[in-house]
Scaffold this active site. Structure first.
Site, short mmCIF file in Angstrom:
data_model
loop_
_atom_site.label_atom_id
_atom_site.label_comp_id
_atom_site.label_asym_id
_atom_site.label_seq_id
_atom_site.Cartn_x
_atom_site.Cartn_y
_atom_site.Cartn_z
N ASP A 109 0.82 -1.21 0.00
CA ASP A 109 0.00 0.00 0.00
C ASP A 109 0.86 1.26 0.00
OD1 ASP A 109 -2.04 -1.80 0.13
OD2 ASP A 109 -2.53 -1.43 2.24
N GLY A 110 1.98 1.22 0.71
CA GLY A 110 2.87 2.38 0.75
C GLY A 110 3.44 2.71 -0.62
N ASN B 35 -4.89 8.47 1.74
CA ASN B 35 -5.31 7.97 3.05
C ASN B 35 -5.94 9.04 3.92
OD1 ASN B 35 -4.82 5.25 2.88
ND2 ASN B 35 -2.80 5.32 3.83
N ASP C 36 -5.55 15.06 21.18
CA ASP C 36 -4.20 14.99 20.61
C ASP C 36 -4.19 15.41 19.14
OD1 ASP C 36 -3.18 14.17 22.98
OD2 ASP C 36 -2.83 12.08 22.39
N GLN D 235 3.35 12.69 5.24
CA GLN D 235 4.49 13.41 4.68
C GLN D 235 4.24 14.91 4.72
OE1 GLN D 235 5.46 11.87 0.77
NE2 GLN D 235 4.97 9.77 1.36
#
Length: 518
Positions: free
Chosen positions: A290-291, A365, A395, A466
């Site tokens: 998937d990456g 994603n 958070d 990223q």
């Protein structure tokens, strides 16, 4: 009555012996009106003024179609009981259509969605709206500069036209219309049978077929993986034998320079800003997990070609095709015999307190707004379509696609969403509240996450993990579902591939043993 410029359901296939379909005829006439609509009188197609050559061709074709419509109406009147009443009602509606509003949807400065009757707007006002859209103050077509109005007359296809009209007349139900407007289109539906119905929004079957043979394929492999390199080399040879040129990333081409030269592999100069991989790529082949698909999608920030996912990773939510099926998959793709799962993407950007902003970032994603490197609770303001919804003490918060719902969103307790659902998921990360549950929003909304001016701490944003950027006090992150998805080739079908992935990868609803019978 069929035209290459009128796609179904605006096509009527009829011979002299067929039973005429009143509803389809009305749709055909409505389509003709839409095609010749517009204040300038110039034929339009999908809201865009077409070229002179196409205009002349459309005008000639429309003249023929109108003659066919006249003949079909005469045939209906002579052979279909009750057709005259339906056609007369349709004529009345058409004659009154000039007084109906002509709607268009816009986004304001703060992303609120508004609908305007463009007939009531002065030409100067419309020009100002278009100028703001181009300047970015209103949403451009990518963000939702709404389309001009199209009108449709609808009826239940399971009900006979004449009986439905007579039944409606006896009940004396008042006529009505529904204005359906979003960022991409504006439609008014006037049900002839006075019934409200909706269309399915899901696409369980997306079949892809080439109208001409593909010429170029972009191959991407998982880094530092010997098996992926071997599979890539085999695919290059297979595609070359089928007459398809292969492109490699510059670093991969350099790594395999001798092989690349021997097999006529292509690459590009990274310093050439005029080169656009999207312009030459017919399909993408990914060897990895998937990456690796996330990495490949970064080469196509807008429209992405079909992706052939070869599973060489870990979980493999997106890579359903096994390594031993590569040759068959490539053969099917080159023939144009395959189905797609259309995975939506998010587009997001950071807007500073003074109104300046960076480029749109496309994410398969999720978009993350969190505390960054600081071990503190942060405060955020959440707005949907320009209206403040809630203040977040947590958070952080995750804005994800259905594809991303099985990534970080899953770990944070968010809902698992089927990729066919048109949605934007909002999932809090460790909220300081017992009632802040994850929510799923429609894909038409614009979500704004802001760092309050009086907040104790700044926040950070990341796009698919990223390009981490800090949001200062008063800065905002704006996100919505993009118009350009990632189309992924299915091994079997969207449903089969996805359920196999959640069951095998996540052991979804797995139990140690089944219940014993009595």
């Amino acid at each position: 009555l069929c035209s290459p410029h009128i796609a179904p359901p605006h096509a009527v296939f009829m011979s002299a012996t067929d039973a005429p379909d009143v509803v389809d005829l009305e749709r055909g006439v409505s389509a003709l009106r839409v095609m010749t609509d517009g204040a300038s009188g110039a034929p339009t197609l999908g809201g865009d003024v077409v070229s002179d050559a196409v205009t002349r061709r459309l005008e000639a074709e429309n003249a023929r179609l109108r003659r066919d419509v006249v003949a079909l109406r005469a045939h209906l009147s002579a052979h279909v009981p009750g057709a005259d009443a339906v056609l007369n009602a349709y004529d009345d509606a058409m004659s009154k259509s000039a007084s109906h509003p002509e709607l268009a949807g816009y986004r304001t400065d703060n992303h609120e969605f508004v609908v305007r009757d463009v007939r009531k707007q002065s030409s100067e006002c419309l020009k100002e709206l278009e100028r703001q859209a181009i300047a970015g103050k209103l949403s451009a077509p990518e963000l939702g500069f709404g389309g001009r109005l199209n009108r449709f007359w609808s009826q239940d296809p399971n009900v006979d036209s004449a009986s439905a009209s007579e039944s409606t007349r006896r009940r004396s139900k008042a006529a009505f219309e529904l204005a359906l407007v979003n960022d991409e289109s504006a439609h008014v539906i006037e049900p002839l049978d006075r019934k409200i119905r909706i269309k399915q929004k899901g696409l369980p079957h997306v079949k892809f077929s080439w109208l001409e043979a593909p010429k170029n394929a972009f191959l991407v492999k998982k880094i530092n993986d010997a098996a992926a390199t071997v599979a890539l080399k085999s695919a290059v040879a297979t595609l070359k034998a089928k007459g398809v040129r292969t492109w490699l990333e510059p670093p991969v081409w350099g790594e395999l320079a001798e092989f690349a030269k021997a097999h006529d592999c292509l690459t590009w100069d990274t310093n050439d800003e005029s080169f656009n991989l999207e312009d030459v790529t017919d399909f993408v082949v990914v060897f990895g997990g998937d990456g690796t698909i996330l990495w490949a999608s970064k080469f196509f920030p807008r429209a992405m070609p079909p992706v052939v996912p070869i599973s060489m990773g870990s979980l493999g939510f997106l890579t359903a095709i096994k390594v031993d099926a590569v040759d068959r998959a490539l053969n099917d793709v080159c023939l144009g015999d395959f189905t797609l799962t259309v995975r939506s993407r998010l587009m997001a950007k950071i807007v500073t307190k003074d109104g300046s902003h960076g480029p749109w970032e496309y994410c398969l994603n999720e978009v993350l707004v969190d505390r960054g490197p600081k071990a503190v609770m942060i405060e955020l303001d959440l707005a949907v379509d320009g209206r403040h919804v809630t203040k977040i003490a947590a958070d952080g918060v995750i804005l994800s696609t259905p594809t991303g719902s099985t990534a970080y969103g899953l770990a944070a307790g968010g809902s698992v969403v089927h990729p066919g659902v048109p949605a934007l998921c909002v999932t809090p990360i460790c909220p300081h509240s017992l009632s802040f549950r994850p929510i799923i929003l429609p894909d038409s909304v614009v979500v704004t996450v802001s760092c309050p001016v009086d907040a104790r701490h700044t926040t950070w944003a990341a796009f698919d993990g990223q390009k981490q950027s800090e949001l200062q006090h008063g800065d905002s992150l704006v996100a919505r579902v993009a118009s350009f998805p990632v189309p992924i080739v299915c091994a079997v079908s969207e449903n089969t591939d996805w359920f196999d992935a959640v069951k095998q990868g996540l052991l979804w609803n797995a139990r140690g043993a089944g219940q014993k019978p009595f």
